[in-house]
Write an enzyme that holds these catalytic residues in place. Structure first.
Site, PDB file in Angstrom:
ATOM      1  N   ARG A  21      -5.252   7.200  17.622  1.00 21.06           N
ATOM      2  CA  ARG A  21      -6.678   7.161  17.067  1.00 21.06           C
ATOM      3  C   ARG A  21      -7.801   6.383  17.670  1.00 21.06           C
ATOM      4  O   ARG A  21      -9.012   6.992  17.864  1.00 21.06           O
ATOM      5  CB  ARG A  21      -6.465   6.420  15.404  1.00 21.06           C
ATOM      6  CG  ARG A  21      -7.982   6.818  14.653  1.00 21.06           C
ATOM      7  CD  ARG A  21      -7.599   6.371  13.011  1.00 21.06           C
ATOM      8  NE  ARG A  21      -7.000   7.241  12.168  1.00 21.06           N
ATOM      9  CZ  ARG A  21      -8.061   8.072  11.486  1.00 21.06           C
ATOM     10  NH1 ARG A  21      -9.404   7.900  11.630  1.00 21.06           N
ATOM     11  NH2 ARG A  21      -7.789   9.142  10.659  1.00 21.06           N
ATOM     12  N   GLU A  72     -12.633   2.559   5.546  1.00 21.40           N
ATOM     13  CA  GLU A  72     -12.598   1.897   6.823  1.00 21.40           C
ATOM     14  C   GLU A  72     -13.832   2.057   7.712  1.00 21.40           C
ATOM     15  O   GLU A  72     -13.904   1.072   8.331  1.00 21.40           O
ATOM     16  CB  GLU A  72     -11.543   2.798   7.814  1.00 21.40           C
ATOM     17  CG  GLU A  72     -10.192   2.525   7.306  1.00 21.40           C
ATOM     18  CD  GLU A  72      -9.184   3.875   7.709  1.00 21.40           C
ATOM     19  OE1 GLU A  72      -9.289   4.716   7.258  1.00 21.40           O
ATOM     20  OE2 GLU A  72      -8.057   3.225   8.511  1.00 21.40           O
ATOM     21  N   ALA A 109      -5.989   5.350   5.592  1.00 20.73           N
ATOM     22  CA  ALA A 109      -6.422   6.283   6.310  1.00 20.73           C
ATOM     23  C   ALA A 109      -7.877   6.431   5.445  1.00 20.73           C
ATOM     24  O   ALA A 109      -8.331   7.788   5.631  1.00 20.73           O
ATOM     25  CB  ALA A 109      -5.836   7.707   6.689  1.00 20.73           C
ATOM     26  N   ARG A 137      -7.416  -1.766   9.086  1.00 20.53           N
ATOM     27  CA  ARG A 137      -8.752  -1.057   8.413  1.00 20.53           C
ATOM     28  C   ARG A 137      -9.388  -0.483   9.820  1.00 20.53           C
ATOM     29  O   ARG A 137      -9.791  -1.185  10.737  1.00 20.53           O
ATOM     30  CB  ARG A 137      -9.540  -2.216   7.974  1.00 20.53           C
ATOM     31  CG  ARG A 137     -10.712  -1.583   7.147  1.00 20.53           C
ATOM     32  CD  ARG A 137     -11.592  -2.533   6.447  1.00 20.53           C
ATOM     33  NE  ARG A 137     -12.453  -1.985   5.274  1.00 20.53           N
ATOM     34  CZ  ARG A 137     -13.179  -2.921   4.701  1.00 20.53           C
ATOM     35  NH1 ARG A 137     -12.909  -4.025   4.875  1.00 20.53           N
ATOM     36  NH2 ARG A 137     -13.780  -2.491   3.828  1.00 20.53           N
ATOM     37  N   THR A 141      -3.736  11.752  10.599  1.00 17.63           N
ATOM     38  CA  THR A 141      -3.638  12.516  11.759  1.00 17.63           C
ATOM     39  C   THR A 141      -2.332  13.121  12.069  1.00 17.63           C
ATOM     40  O   THR A 141      -2.045  14.168  12.477  1.00 17.63           O
ATOM     41  CB  THR A 141      -4.112  11.897  13.084  1.00 17.63           C
ATOM     42  OG1 THR A 141      -3.457  10.862  13.215  1.00 17.63           O
ATOM     43  CG2 THR A 141      -5.590  11.728  13.305  1.00 17.63           C
ATOM     44  N   GLN A 181       0.988  -1.239   0.089  1.00 16.33           N
ATOM     45  CA  GLN A 181      -0.048   0.158  -0.083  1.00 16.33           C
ATOM     46  C   GLN A 181       0.620   1.123  -0.129  1.00 16.33           C
ATOM     47  O   GLN A 181       0.328   2.282  -0.017  1.00 16.33           O
ATOM     48  CB  GLN A 181      -0.891   0.179   1.347  1.00 16.33           C
ATOM     49  CG  GLN A 181      -1.843  -1.167   1.036  1.00 16.33           C
ATOM     50  CD  GLN A 181      -2.738  -1.128   2.661  1.00 16.33           C
ATOM     51  OE1 GLN A 181      -2.575  -2.217   3.265  1.00 16.33           O
ATOM     52  NE2 GLN A 181      -3.309  -0.060   3.013  1.00 16.33           N
ATOM     53  N   GLU A 205       0.666  -1.758   4.484  1.00 16.53           N
ATOM     54  CA  GLU A 205       1.152  -0.459   4.796  1.00 16.53           C
ATOM     55  C   GLU A 205       2.621  -0.304   4.922  1.00 16.53           C
ATOM     56  O   GLU A 205       3.401   0.468   4.476  1.00 16.53           O
ATOM     57  CB  GLU A 205       0.369   0.395   5.868  1.00 16.53           C
ATOM     58  CG  GLU A 205       0.719   1.888   5.886  1.00 16.53           C
ATOM     59  CD  GLU A 205      -0.380   2.683   6.607  1.00 16.53           C
ATOM     60  OE1 GLU A 205      -1.456   2.158   7.033  1.00 16.53           O
ATOM     61  OE2 GLU A 205       0.092   3.917   6.990  1.00 16.53           O
TER      62      GLU A 205
END
Lengths: 764, 157
Positions: free
Chosen positions: A315, A718, A516, A347, A447, A202, A237
């Site tokens: 998060r 997500e 994200a 996710r 974020t 990703q 990721e």
């Protein structure tokens, strides 16, 4: 009337669907590897924590067919894949810190030979004491980073003054991504020491950067490319950098191409998962169930290195009140270090864990007060000022969860269903039913503000065909389809005119991870910008040639209208080319309005929120703990959907994946820290017959993004995962019905075994 | 090493294989037919399903030697030129895929169901697909696609 060719907003099939159903779509393992490609295999640590005394590779290196056998000592550059913090090796360096950590890598002419050679590797360890659980890490203050806190008001004082208080602990389990295509990389040495990597990732830019570091090359000597992944879900990721670096160093050493396709069991043992969390809280509330104060802490099993853990814990903190206004909140996050796989993005990225805890608290308060949990949820929703501010200082300007929940509740006949299920339970001693309707409010943006940028590259060729590259990666979510729709609509040409090419770091540089949920928001805008640049150049030229203002040039229906005349798009392109107009452009986008100060834990980290709600009914067997879901109804806000078919697929798939996380998927370690659920034989993701008997998902018809997102759509990757919370709380409702008058609190995952034990523990 | 001969998608092929070689390895590595995928390596996910003499088989659980003399159909052998098989077309039309990795196995498995039951119910399809894992779609559109594909196959007869 002209055919408009508009496809934005239409249920267009996935751009690769025809190739995928025909078996023609190429994944990394399907690429015809160059002659002489070697195959990689790794020796994994069998110790949770130990010092490496010695590694003897002599016998493995001498084994016929072996091209390279390497340990950390053989890496020409940096042994580093840390995305945020440094000191995160891809091959164990001096110590091993989990069972499954790659220690030695071997490349041989076949995987069978590589495995045989691996057996000849001699590693001497000196055992060190491991820390294996969150509880142990908390007790020893064994953290990956300093604890972090978000605060609003004075939770301690408000708790002291609250009419009712409730303390508790809650836990959620980990979750393996189980992308159907496992981790894989192909490294092919190029001239001049350059390295080309094909990686199922990703985040191609991070693979490029880490491989360059490992080979001591500048970034411009490494390219990373992929056309598609066979699923990612966050698991690709950061983890692909480990695989790609191993393949690259082997290829560098052997001077041959190397493919590293990680066997499924090894993938489970090596790579990180969704973080399991231990949550401790105290909540204060009034007689009606209005939440007055919340003091909550989240402790995550980070694993042996930080990876993205601190951002994931953040998060969770951001989402710790979900849709609910709480005036006084203290939320503290602990990124615990454990000698296990380094847990990673999945996710929702901590959001699901935060939100699930919020729902647990609200559900428990409702049961304590003898109220219906849905009524209590609605009572506590964000609302008008001053009930519109989050604990991190962002005002909620686009709240629609109340409307979505009301619509869904009316749709399913919530009150009648509640009565019917109560009546069933009153007359059924063994089987018990439960229901739940839970909302989702998920903040959209990275974020870490710097990641909210994207680039795109658009070429228009003189035959009128269009080539498109952008910073995002395709993992099945339909991103490429959506971006093609956006670009085709800009030029007002048929969708087939636009061909998307593989994501390649040589085409669009310095990309963020496709993560994200921001893929279409960011890349859609960047691609649109590139298309608009080319259109503007063509329009300027054609207008000038015709002596008309630029506003007289319109792209519509495959034509370019110049005043009263009209010519086919490809003729307009040819004319522009002949006049030496540049027909290639880059586009760039950065998300506006967002900011966050981590020092004060205040800001506006999210451009907007995505909302949804789910209703689920469950039946449990109180003698065995087995259960089935009788019904699920989902209503989700995708804004003005770019592609309702693709978005609905995300909603359905997200719900089922969330349901799996909270029910049958159990990551289980033995006392030595060895993962024992490392294959589908022991790790159970949902199969088709686990679906709710009656299952329906819809996009919210009134959805529209208040912010100027791409065509007013909303991110949908997500958020729907958290619709699965309703499955968990439907089981909680049924469990409560099994032991009336007593508190029986489920923790996740609510496996049948746990359902049974929870009832047994609470039974009189 | 032993020599095996089989028919793959209508073409006679032969290969030298070890006793331990799997059918999927012959298809992917020797014949270059990469439409058949390997997802879990342990015969559980169903991404590798092909037809052997008309029956769906997980090709990572069958030895190549066992396929000697058989007729094998893979995902690449379904379409008639540019015209997709009705089950393939149904998966595309009903959005029965996302990442597409499980799709070849799903399609091959679904075709055997359709041959046994030309009008399967939602329940029938969900039960039949117990050996095929999908991580993306939540199965809902796959089930719809299989039902539609089965009907289309029956109609095309």
């Amino acid at each position: 009337m002209l055919e408009t060719f508009k496809t934005v907003g239409k249920p267009i099939a996935h751009d690769s669907a025809a190739k995928q159903v025909a078996g023609e779509a190429l994944y990394i393992d399907d690429i015809r590897a160059p002659e002489g490609t070697l195959h990689a295999y790794c020796v994994l640590s069998r110790k949770a924590h130990a010092r490496i005394v010695s590694i003897d590779l002599a016998a493995a290196r001498a084994y016929p067919g072996v091209g390279a056998a390497i340990s950390a000592a053989d890496i020409p550059g940096k042994n580093e894949v840390g995305p945020i913090y440094k000191g995160e090796p891809f091959l164990a360096q001096g110590i091993v810190e989990y069972i499954g950590q790659p220690v030695v890598a071997i490349a041989a002419s076949s995987i069978k030979i590589a495995r045989a050679a691996a057996k000849l590797v001699r590693i001497v360890y000196e055992d060190l004491p491991p820390v294996l659980t969150i509880e142990e890490a908390l007790a020893k203050e064994f953290y990956l980073a300093k604890p972090y806190q978000m605060k609003i008001g004075d939770a301690a004082a408000a708790l002291a003054a609250a009419p009712h208080r409730l303390k508790g602990t809650f836990a959620n389990g980990a979750q393996d991504h189980f992308y159907l295509e496992g981790q894989i990389a192909l490294a092919v040495p190029q001239e001049g020491g350059e390295m080309a990597i094909w990686s199922s990732t990703q985040h191609p830019t991070e693979v490029q950067k880490m491989v360059a570091g490992a080979l001591d090359l500048p970034a411009n000597a490494v390219t990373c490319e992929l056309r598609r992944m066979g699923g990612g879900f966050g698991g690709k990721e950061t983890q692909p950098a480990i695989i790609a670096c191993i393949a690259a160093v082997l290829a560098y050493t052997a001077k041959r191409p190397v493919k590293y396709r990680v066997d499924r069991d090894d993938d489970f043992m090596m790579t990180g998962k969704r973080h399991d969390f231990l949550v401790r809280y105290e909540v204060g509330y009034d007689d009606d169930g209005r939440l007055l104060a919340l003091d909550i802490s989240f402790a995550a099993r980070g694993g042996h290195v930080a990876d993205l853990t601190t951002s994931i814990v953040d998060r969770a903190l951001f989402h710790t009140t979900n849709c609910y206004f709480v005036p006084h909140v203290t939320a503290t996050g602990y990124a615990c270090k454990t000698h296990t796989q380094s847990n990673t993005a999945f996710r929702g990225f901590g959001g699901p864990q935060g939100m699930l805890a919020a729902e647990h608290v609200v559900d428990r308060v409702a049961r304590r007060l003898g109220k219906d949990p849905l009524a209590l949820r609605q009572l506590n929703f964000f609302g008008q000022a001053p009930r519109d501010v989050t604990h991190y200082g962002q005002r909620v300007e686009d709240f629609v969860a109340d409307k979505i929940v009301a619509e869904l509740a009316a749709d399913v006949g919530y009150a009648e269903r509640r009565r019917a299920i109560d009546a069933f339970n009153a007359s059924s001693p063994v089987l018990k039913k439960g229901l739940a309707l839970t909302p989702v409010m998920f903040g959209v943006s990275f974020t870490a503000i710097q990641f909210n940028q994207a680039g795109a590259l658009v070429h228009v060729y003189t035959d009128g065909s269009i080539a498109l590259n952008h910073a995002g990666t395709e993992m099945g979510q339909g991103l490429h389809t959506k971006i093609c729709q956006i670009v085709a609509d800009e030029f007002a040409v048929p969708l087939e005119t636009v061909r998307i090419a593989a994501t390649n770091t040589g085409k669009v540089p310095n990309t963020s991870a496709t993560a994200a949920s921001a893929g279409s928001d960011l890349n859609g805008k960047a691609a649109q910008a590139a298309a608009r640049t080319i259109k503007a150049r063509i329009a300027q030229y054609l207008a000038g040639a015709a002596g008309l203002p630029e506003s007289e040039v319109l792209f519509a229906g495959g034509q370019v209208q110049v005043g009263a005349t009209s010519l086919p798009f490809k003729d307009a392109v040819q004319k522009a080319y002949n006049a030496r107009i540049q027909l290639s452009a880059t586009g760039f986008y950065r998300t506006p309005k967002i900011h966050f100060d981590r020092a004060t834990a205040k800001g506006r980290p999210y451009y907007y929120f995505a909302y949804g709600a789910a209703y689920v009914e469950a039946t449990i067997d109180t003698l065995t703990g087995e259960y089935a879901f009788d019904r699920a109804e989902l209503l989700h806000d995708a804004g003005r959907s770019l592609n309702p078919a693709i978005d609905l697929g995300q909603v359905e798939g997200g719900f089922v994946q969330g349901m799996g996380w909270l029910t049958t998927e159990e990551i289980w370690f033995d006392a030595s820290g060895r993962l024992r659920t490392h294959a589908p034989s022991t790790y159970k993701i949902p199969i088709a017959r686990d679906l709710p008997r009656q299952f329906r998902a819809r996009l919210w018809a009134a959805g529209e993004n208040r912010e100027e997102s791409i065509h007013r759509s909303k991110a949908v990757g997500e958020p729907p995962l958290m619709l699965g919370n309703a499955a968990f709380f439907a089981l909680q409702d049924a469990v409560a019905a099994a032991v009336p008058g007593r508190e029986a609190l489920l923790v996740a995952p609510a496996t049948p075994e746990r359902v049974l034990m929870t009832i047994a523990a609470a039974a009189p | 090493m032993a020599k095996i001969s089989l028919t793959v998608n209508g073409k006679k092929v032969s290969a030298e294989v070890e006793g331990r070689t799997l059918l999927v390895q012959v298809l992917r590595e020797k014949l270059g037919m990469t439409g058949t995928h390997v997802g879990c390596d342990t015969s559980q996910c169903g991404a590798c399903v092909v037809h052997v003499d008309g029956k769906s088989v997980k090709s990572c659980t069958m030895l190549a030697a066992q396929a000697d003399g058989t007729s094998v159909t893979t995902i690449e052998g379904l379409a008639n030129g540019n015209e997709l098989h009705p089950m393939q077309a149904a998966f595309k039309e009903h959005h029965g895929l996302q990442c597409g990795f499980c799709t070849p196995g799903m399609v091959m498995s679904a075709i055997e169901l359709a041959k046994r039951n030309s009008n399967p119910s939602e329940h029938d399809v969900r039960e039949w697909l117990e050996g095929n894992i999908c991580r993306c779609t939540g199965y809902h559109n796959i089930v719809k696609a299989v039902q539609a594909g089965a009907q289309a196959m029956a109609a095309a007869k």
